[in-house]
Write a protein that holds these residues in place. Sequence first.
Motif, PDB file in Angstrom:
ATOM      1  N   MET A   1       0.854  -1.199   0.000  1.00  0.00           N
ATOM      2  CA  MET A   1       0.000   0.000   0.000  1.00  0.00           C
ATOM      3  C   MET A   1       0.882   1.238   0.000  1.00  0.00           C
ATOM      4  N   LYS A   2       0.596   2.117  -0.868  1.00  0.00           N
ATOM      5  CA  LYS A   2       1.361   3.347  -0.925  1.00  0.00           C
ATOM      6  C   LYS A   2       1.125   4.177   0.302  1.00  0.00           C
ATOM      7  N   LYS A   3       2.198   4.742   0.897  1.00  0.00           N
ATOM      8  CA  LYS A   3       2.083   5.488   2.130  1.00  0.00           C
ATOM      9  C   LYS A   3       2.242   6.969   1.876  1.00  0.00           C
ATOM     10  N   PHE A   4       1.406   7.739   2.477  1.00  0.00           N
ATOM     11  CA  PHE A   4       1.467   9.187   2.377  1.00  0.00           C
ATOM     12  C   PHE A   4       1.941   9.722   3.704  1.00  0.00           C
ATOM     13  N   TYR A   5       2.934  10.568   3.686  1.00  0.00           N
ATOM     14  CA  TYR A   5       3.442  11.126   4.923  1.00  0.00           C
ATOM     15  C   TYR A   5       2.647  12.336   5.318  1.00  0.00           C
ATOM     16  N   LYS A   6       2.896  12.818   6.557  1.00  0.00           N
ATOM     17  CA  LYS A   6       2.077  13.873   7.149  1.00  0.00           C
ATOM     18  C   LYS A   6       1.908  15.082   6.243  1.00  0.00           C
ATOM     19  N   LEU A   7       3.004  15.471   5.593  1.00  0.00           N
ATOM     20  CA  LEU A   7       2.918  16.683   4.774  1.00  0.00           C
ATOM     21  C   LEU A   7       1.909  16.516   3.660  1.00  0.00           C
ATOM     22  N   SER A   8       1.942  15.349   2.995  1.00  0.00           N
ATOM     23  CA  SER A   8       0.996  15.166   1.893  1.00  0.00           C
ATOM     24  C   SER A   8      -0.420  15.010   2.393  1.00  0.00           C
ATOM     25  N   LEU A   9      -0.588  14.381   3.555  1.00  0.00           N
ATOM     26  CA  LEU A   9      -1.956  14.270   4.098  1.00  0.00           C
ATOM     27  C   LEU A   9      -2.510  15.638   4.422  1.00  0.00           C
ATOM     28  N   THR A  10      -1.646  16.440   5.043  1.00  0.00           N
ATOM     29  CA  THR A  10      -2.115  17.774   5.413  1.00  0.00           C
ATOM     30  C   THR A  10      -2.485  18.573   4.181  1.00  0.00           C
ATOM     31  N   THR A  11      -1.704  18.370   3.123  1.00  0.00           N
ATOM     32  CA  THR A  11      -1.971  19.114   1.899  1.00  0.00           C
ATOM     33  C   THR A  11      -3.234  18.641   1.217  1.00  0.00           C
ATOM     34  N   LEU A  12      -3.385  17.265   1.145  1.00  0.00           N
ATOM     35  CA  LEU A  12      -4.495  16.727   0.356  1.00  0.00           C
ATOM     36  C   LEU A  12      -5.783  16.543   1.126  1.00  0.00           C
ATOM     37  N   LEU A  13      -5.647  16.296   2.435  1.00  0.00           N
ATOM     38  CA  LEU A  13      -6.839  15.960   3.199  1.00  0.00           C
ATOM     39  C   LEU A  13      -7.154  16.919   4.310  1.00  0.00           C
ATOM     40  N   ALA A  14      -6.503  18.075   4.339  1.00  0.00           N
ATOM     41  CA  ALA A  14      -6.747  19.049   5.417  1.00  0.00           C
ATOM     42  C   ALA A  14      -8.202  19.480   5.403  1.00  0.00           C
ATOM     43  N   PHE A  15      -8.760  19.585   6.553  1.00  0.00           N
ATOM     44  CA  PHE A  15     -10.132  20.070   6.626  1.00  0.00           C
ATOM     45  C   PHE A  15     -10.285  20.830   7.916  1.00  0.00           C
ATOM     46  N   THR A  16     -11.215  21.726   7.910  1.00  0.00           N
ATOM     47  CA  THR A  16     -11.483  22.521   9.109  1.00  0.00           C
ATOM     48  C   THR A  16     -12.596  21.868   9.868  1.00  0.00           C
ATOM     49  N   VAL A  17     -12.337  21.533  11.116  1.00  0.00           N
ATOM     50  CA  VAL A  17     -13.361  20.921  11.951  1.00  0.00           C
ATOM     51  C   VAL A  17     -14.084  22.011  12.692  1.00  0.00           C
ATOM     52  N   ALA A 297     -15.280  16.900  18.930  1.00  0.00           N
ATOM     53  CA  ALA A 297     -14.140  17.116  19.813  1.00  0.00           C
ATOM     54  C   ALA A 297     -13.110  16.005  19.632  1.00  0.00           C
ATOM     55  N   VAL A 298     -13.573  14.758  19.585  1.00  0.00           N
ATOM     56  CA  VAL A 298     -12.665  13.626  19.390  1.00  0.00           C
ATOM     57  C   VAL A 298     -11.978  13.717  18.040  1.00  0.00           C
ATOM     58  N   LYS A 299     -12.732  14.099  17.044  1.00  0.00           N
ATOM     59  CA  LYS A 299     -12.172  14.193  15.701  1.00  0.00           C
ATOM     60  C   LYS A 299     -11.117  15.298  15.614  1.00  0.00           C
ATOM     61  N   LYS A 300     -11.405  16.416  16.246  1.00  0.00           N
ATOM     62  CA  LYS A 300     -10.488  17.548  16.189  1.00  0.00           C
ATOM     63  C   LYS A 300      -9.155  17.225  16.850  1.00  0.00           C
ATOM     64  N   VAL A 301      -9.195  16.697  18.081  1.00  0.00           N
ATOM     65  CA  VAL A 301      -7.958  16.390  18.799  1.00  0.00           C
ATOM     66  C   VAL A 301      -7.193  15.272  18.097  1.00  0.00           C
ATOM     67  N   SER A 302      -7.900  14.260  17.593  1.00  0.00           N
ATOM     68  CA  SER A 302      -7.241  13.173  16.877  1.00  0.00           C
ATOM     69  C   SER A 302      -6.566  13.677  15.612  1.00  0.00           C
ATOM     70  N   GLN A 303      -7.192  14.619  14.929  1.00  0.00           N
ATOM     71  CA  GLN A 303      -6.588  15.192  13.741  1.00  0.00           C
ATOM     72  C   GLN A 303      -5.294  15.924  14.075  1.00  0.00           C
ATOM     73  N   GLN A 304      -5.236  16.516  15.279  1.00  0.00           N
ATOM     74  CA  GLN A 304      -4.004  17.185  15.693  1.00  0.00           C
ATOM     75  C   GLN A 304      -2.844  16.197  15.742  1.00  0.00           C
ATOM     76  N   VAL A 305      -3.112  14.976  16.175  1.00  0.00           N
ATOM     77  CA  VAL A 305      -2.068  13.953  16.215  1.00  0.00           C
ATOM     78  C   VAL A 305      -1.620  13.616  14.798  1.00  0.00           C
ATOM     79  N   ILE A 306      -2.578  13.495  13.903  1.00  0.00           N
ATOM     80  CA  ILE A 306      -2.253  13.205  12.509  1.00  0.00           C
ATOM     81  C   ILE A 306      -1.412  14.331  11.902  1.00  0.00           C
ATOM     82  N   ASP A 307      -1.774  15.559  12.231  1.00  0.00           N
ATOM     83  CA  ASP A 307      -1.080  16.715  11.670  1.00  0.00           C
ATOM     84  C   ASP A 307       0.202  17.075  12.405  1.00  0.00           C
ATOM     85  N   GLY A 308       0.450  16.460  13.556  1.00  0.00           N
ATOM     86  CA  GLY A 308       1.630  16.787  14.337  1.00  0.00           C
ATOM     87  C   GLY A 308       1.492  18.043  15.153  1.00  0.00           C
ATOM     88  N   THR A 309       0.254  18.436  15.470  1.00  0.00           N
ATOM     89  CA  THR A 309       0.031  19.672  16.231  1.00  0.00           C
ATOM     90  C   THR A 309      -0.568  19.404  17.608  1.00  0.00           C
TER      91      THR A 309
END
Length: 360
Positions: A1-17, A297-309
């Motif tokens: 499976m092709k892996k996308f690193y944090k930078l590409s996820l943030t670029t392609l899948l960033a969303f405002t919660v 709330a769960v989604k927002k904080v979990s996304q911070q882990v994904i984004d490194g924030t």
Amino acid sequence: MKKFYKLSLTTLLAFTVVLTGCGNNANSGNANTNAGAATNAPAEATEAPTATDAPVADIKLGMVTDVGGVNDKSFNQSAWEALQALEKEAGVKIQYLQSKSNADYEPNLNTFVKDGYNLTWGIGFDLGDAIGKVAAENPDANLAIIDSVVDAPNVESVTFSENEGAFLVGVVAGLTTKTNKIGFIGGMDSPVIKRFEVGFKAGIEAVNPDAKFTPTLAGAYDKPDIGKSLAATMYNDGIDIIFPAAGATGNGVFNEAKSRNKSGGSKVWVIGVDKDQSIEFGDDITLTSMIKRVDEAVKKVSQQVIDGTFKGGTTTVLGLKDNGVGLPETSKANVSADILAKVEEFKAQIIAGTITVPAE
């Protein structure tokens, strides 16, 4: 499976919660199988990978329920649904462990921490002490908790102004009751349940000071039979609207109301909690619901882990002004336009600070 690193996820899948807003009988070690096996036997300690080092597909998010269980039709379920959404949207691995008693909290949390999960959630006030202990013993692990504040540099805490949302459904109850008798069933004695109770009472009194308010505690979040029995007593006493804030115990209140309404007796209502419970129990018995946006709330904080924030040592309190609590659109099915307009008036005053809703 092709892996996308944090930078590409943030670029392609960033969303405002935008923050718009208590099981099953499995053993505590039984978890959802979508993300691999987790057990209660602590694994050999490993350092939890940080979000910045782990490919997105390798990021693991764990969740420990309180005794209400993951299918409580309430806040545990809301939290799990949020993680399921992140699994689908971002490709992260997710897992839950169900707690059958308070004794399961610490071992369940440690299972995820020792297995190197990037974030471990504790859902519910009762997990506060266990989260604090596990966090102190594992300073490199990221943890988060709903409905309690844990003062630790590696824990994010999220609480809600339940009293504000409960005030609004109190307004609905006070203006809807035909018997002038309204009941409240809390799960266990805690600051969270007290906020529900006093806010609800204040809302009733604001519009119907002659109404008799009867509160009680079930002493459990996972006993629908107790909820049903307490509801039967209240309905027999002439109460026609009950607001349960008791997790899965509250499901028994809905069961009692449904049975009574089918028998053709006097109409009774239930006010849902945490989720829009008309979806589960039907709008024939659900007058309205006091939504608490645990999912967002769960989604927002979990996304911070994904984004490194992710930022431990922080506490977020979500109320009406944040759309963290409120009423669902489905309220229109049973609540008149005039009453909903009154709800909006009180909501505006609370947000403006003109009205301060008691919390204890």
